[in-house]
Design a protein around this motif. Structure first.
Motif, mmCIF file in Angstrom:
data_model
loop_
_atom_site.group_PDB
_atom_site.id
_atom_site.type_symbol
_atom_site.label_atom_id
_atom_site.label_comp_id
_atom_site.label_asym_id
_atom_site.label_seq_id
_atom_site.Cartn_x
_atom_site.Cartn_y
_atom_site.Cartn_z
ATOM 1 N N PRO A 91 28.902 48.599 37.747
ATOM 2 C CA PRO A 91 29.901 47.869 37.514
ATOM 3 C C PRO A 91 31.273 48.887 37.221
ATOM 4 C CG PRO A 91 28.322 47.952 35.750
ATOM 5 C CD PRO A 91 27.797 48.529 36.997
ATOM 6 N N ASP A 92 31.030 49.971 37.030
ATOM 7 C CA ASP A 92 32.077 50.959 36.801
ATOM 8 C C ASP A 92 32.969 51.119 37.931
ATOM 9 O OD1 ASP A 92 31.520 51.194 34.206
ATOM 10 O OD2 ASP A 92 30.480 53.084 34.055
ATOM 11 N N LEU A 93 32.034 50.918 39.208
ATOM 12 C CA LEU A 93 32.821 51.502 40.454
ATOM 13 C C LEU A 93 33.052 50.184 41.423
ATOM 14 C CD1 LEU A 93 30.124 54.445 41.643
ATOM 15 C CD2 LEU A 93 32.345 54.469 40.376
ATOM 16 N N ILE A 94 32.704 49.304 40.924
ATOM 17 C CA ILE A 94 32.863 48.013 42.131
ATOM 18 C C ILE A 94 33.945 46.800 41.240
ATOM 19 C CG2 ILE A 94 31.916 45.941 42.857
ATOM 20 C CD1 ILE A 94 31.513 48.209 44.719
ATOM 21 N N GLU A 95 34.777 46.160 41.657
ATOM 22 C CA GLU A 95 35.336 45.085 40.917
ATOM 23 C C GLU A 95 35.040 43.918 42.189
ATOM 24 O OE1 GLU A 95 39.167 46.390 40.245
ATOM 25 O OE2 GLU A 95 39.865 46.497 42.232
ATOM 26 N N ILE A 96 35.065 42.712 41.648
ATOM 27 C CA ILE A 96 34.864 41.604 42.489
ATOM 28 C C ILE A 96 36.252 40.679 42.314
ATOM 29 C CG2 ILE A 96 33.518 39.565 42.650
ATOM 30 C CD1 ILE A 96 31.857 41.902 43.128
ATOM 31 N N ASP A 97 36.752 40.318 43.617
ATOM 32 C CA ASP A 97 38.019 39.723 43.670
ATOM 33 C C ASP A 97 37.799 38.136 43.532
ATOM 34 O OD1 ASP A 97 36.988 38.498 45.954
ATOM 35 O OD2 ASP A 97 38.333 39.726 47.127
ATOM 36 N N ASP A 98 38.797 37.444 43.199
ATOM 37 C CA ASP A 98 38.931 35.967 43.010
ATOM 38 C C ASP A 98 37.788 35.073 44.184
ATOM 39 O OD1 ASP A 98 40.508 36.553 41.120
ATOM 40 O OD2 ASP A 98 42.294 35.862 42.324
ATOM 41 N N GLY A 103 35.182 36.382 45.336
ATOM 42 C CA GLY A 103 33.732 36.892 45.088
ATOM 43 C C GLY A 103 33.463 38.168 45.900
ATOM 44 N N PHE A 104 34.429 38.582 46.618
ATOM 45 C CA PHE A 104 33.963 39.800 47.254
ATOM 46 C C PHE A 104 34.169 41.332 46.631
ATOM 47 C CE2 PHE A 104 35.286 36.394 50.505
ATOM 48 C CZ PHE A 104 33.921 36.366 50.945
ATOM 49 N N ALA A 105 33.552 42.120 46.805
ATOM 50 C CA ALA A 105 33.266 43.543 46.213
ATOM 51 C C ALA A 105 34.731 44.269 47.016
ATOM 52 C CB ALA A 105 32.145 44.078 46.510
ATOM 53 N N HIS A 106 35.222 45.271 46.021
ATOM 54 C CA HIS A 106 36.128 46.312 46.275
ATOM 55 C C HIS A 106 35.867 47.410 45.443
ATOM 56 C CE1 HIS A 106 38.695 43.508 48.739
ATOM 57 N NE2 HIS A 106 38.370 42.509 47.616
ATOM 58 N N ALA A 107 35.899 48.467 45.919
ATOM 59 C CA ALA A 107 35.901 49.832 45.046
ATOM 60 C C ALA A 107 36.834 49.762 44.162
ATOM 61 C CB ALA A 107 36.198 50.983 46.064
ATOM 62 N N LYS A 108 36.518 50.177 42.832
ATOM 63 C CA LYS A 108 37.659 50.440 41.942
ATOM 64 C C LYS A 108 38.628 51.662 42.202
ATOM 65 C CE LYS A 108 36.095 48.151 37.809
ATOM 66 N NZ LYS A 108 35.359 48.378 36.380
ATOM 67 N N GLY A 109 39.754 51.608 41.881
ATOM 68 C CA GLY A 109 40.521 52.774 42.014
ATOM 69 C C GLY A 109 40.568 53.123 43.192
ATOM 70 N N ASP A 110 40.320 54.617 43.047
ATOM 71 C CA ASP A 110 40.243 55.582 44.258
ATOM 72 C C ASP A 110 38.955 55.688 44.948
ATOM 73 O OD1 ASP A 110 39.013 57.258 42.588
ATOM 74 O OD2 ASP A 110 40.749 58.760 42.487
ATOM 75 N N GLY A 111 37.946 55.035 44.329
ATOM 76 C CA GLY A 111 36.560 54.870 44.826
ATOM 77 C C GLY A 111 35.659 56.240 44.462
ATOM 78 N N LEU A 112 36.414 57.154 43.857
ATOM 79 C CA LEU A 112 35.682 58.625 43.872
ATOM 80 C C LEU A 112 34.384 58.102 42.774
ATOM 81 C CD1 LEU A 112 38.369 61.202 43.513
ATOM 82 C CD2 LEU A 112 36.359 60.808 45.409
#
Ligand code: F3S
Length: 74
Positions: A23-30, A32-41
Motif C-alpha cells: 500500500p505504500d507504493l501503490i495508489e488506486i485511481d477512481d 480502480g486501476f493501480a499506479h505507482a505512488k510518487g516516483d515509484g522508487l
C-alpha cells in the motif's frame, strides 16, 4: 542499485493485489486501476514485498526496473 516499480496501465485490470501487498507504493485511481505512488522508487525495506507483488499480479502489469541513482554510481 535502487528499484523502481512501474505499472503498465494498459494491462492493469484492477485486481488490487498489489495494493494489498504494498500500500505504500501503490495508489488506486477512481476507476480502480493501480499506479505507482510518487516516483515509484522502492525503499530497500520494501524490495521483497515489491517483488512479491510483481509475481502476484494476474495481469503481469507490474515490473521492477533498476535505476541508476547518483549514490549507487559512486
Ligand atoms: Fe492491477 Fe495487477 Fe494491481 S491488475 S490492481 S496491477 S494486482
Amino acid at each position: 542499485k535502487r528499484m523502481r516499480l512501474v505499472v503498465a496501465a494498459e494491462k492493469c485490470q484492477g485486481h488490487n493485489r498489489c495494493r494489498q501487498l504494498i500500500p505504500d507504493l501503490i495508489e488506486i485511481d477512481d476507476l480502480g486501476f493501480a499506479h505507482a505512488k510518487g516516483d515509484g522508487l522502492v525503499p530497500p525495506a520494501l524490495a521483497e514485498k515489491a517483488r512479491l507483488a510483481v509475481r502476484n499480479c494476474p495481469e503481469y502489469a507490474l515490473r521492477l526496473e533498476s535505476v541508476d541513482t547518483p549514490e549507487s554510481q559512486s
